[in-house]
Design an enzyme around this catalytic site. Structure first.
Site, PDB file in Angstrom:
ATOM      1  N   ASP A 151      41.156  32.187  48.046  1.00  0.00           N
ATOM      2  CA  ASP A 151      41.451  31.199  47.016  1.00  0.00           C
ATOM      3  C   ASP A 151      42.668  31.677  46.246  1.00  0.00           C
ATOM      4  O   ASP A 151      42.804  32.871  45.968  1.00  0.00           O
ATOM      5  CB  ASP A 151      40.272  31.010  46.066  1.00  0.00           C
ATOM      6  CG  ASP A 151      40.449  29.765  45.226  1.00  0.00           C
ATOM      7  OD1 ASP A 151      40.318  28.664  45.786  1.00  0.00           O
ATOM      8  OD2 ASP A 151      40.748  29.877  44.021  1.00  0.00           O
ATOM      9  N   THR A 152      43.538  30.748  45.916  1.00  0.00           N
ATOM     10  CA  THR A 152      44.750  31.071  45.169  1.00  0.00           C
ATOM     11  C   THR A 152      44.804  30.247  43.903  1.00  0.00           C
ATOM     12  O   THR A 152      44.603  29.038  43.940  1.00  0.00           O
ATOM     13  CB  THR A 152      45.998  30.812  46.047  1.00  0.00           C
ATOM     14  OG1 THR A 152      45.896  31.633  47.208  1.00  0.00           O
ATOM     15  CG2 THR A 152      47.276  31.137  45.302  1.00  0.00           C
TER      16      THR A 152
END
Length: 190
Positions: free
Chosen positions: A69-70
């Site tokens: 996840d960013t």
């Protein structure tokens, strides 16, 4: 070892190919991605990566599950994935001329169910946008569905005046951390 990528992101698939990794399957995780009240950006990124991996692992027992996840953060504020041009304009207006952080978390669950986590934090600074530059970028449509309203691997890259950290992490998958996790479980890298 069977490797499952728990992501619908074509960018993550492309990034994995850069290190010689082709997952056996791509199984996007269907989870609630709403930040918790008071949750700070790095914790949110780590929680999302872990929850995505766990959600896919429930149906893919015995496989390696890789999730990421960013999060683009302006201070303690988590910037959402821009779905409209107005959201992208607002996010980019906030980021114009200032530094912000990009937190990219990776979780790998091995065949025994043990989860390993890594976090990459990068600092990015855009130039101060002229209105014509912002308008031109928005017409590209690259911002759609992107955290913070931009894709650093596209036209926005020419507007970045400073980057410290992982370029691949800003795109969506920090390759150094991902490679280290895969090597730690004995996954053969191409």
């Amino acid at each position: 070892m069977r490797l499952i990528l728990a992501s619908a992101s074509p960018r993550r698939l492309d990034l994995l190919k850069r290190i010689g990794v082709t997952p056996d399957a791509v199984v996007p995780a269907d989870i609630d991605e709403t930040p918790r009240k008071g949750e700070i950006p790095p914790h949110y990124a780590c929680r999302m990566a872990a929850e995505k991996a766990a959600a896919v692992q429930a149906s893919e027992a015995g496989a390696l599950i890789l999730a990421a996840d960013t999060v683009v953060a302006a201070g303690r504020r988590i910037l959402p994935k821009a779905e409209t041009e107005a959201e992208a304009r607002q996010a980019l207006g906030l980021l114009s001329g200032r530094r912000h952080r990009v937190h990219s978390a990776v979780t790998l669950i091995d065949a025994s169910g043990t989860a390993r986590h890594r976090l990459s934090t990068s600092v990015v600074a855009f130039k101060r946008f002229e209105e014509t530059e912002l308008d031109a970028y928005l017409t590209t449509g690259e911002w759609r569905g992107k955290a913070g309203g931009y894709a650093i691997q596209g036209h926005a890259e020419a507007l970045v005046r400073f980057l410290s950290g992982s370029h691949s992490g800003v795109i969506g998958l920090p390759l150094y951390e991902t490679r280290a996790l895969l090597r730690a479980v004995g996954y053969s890298l191409g």
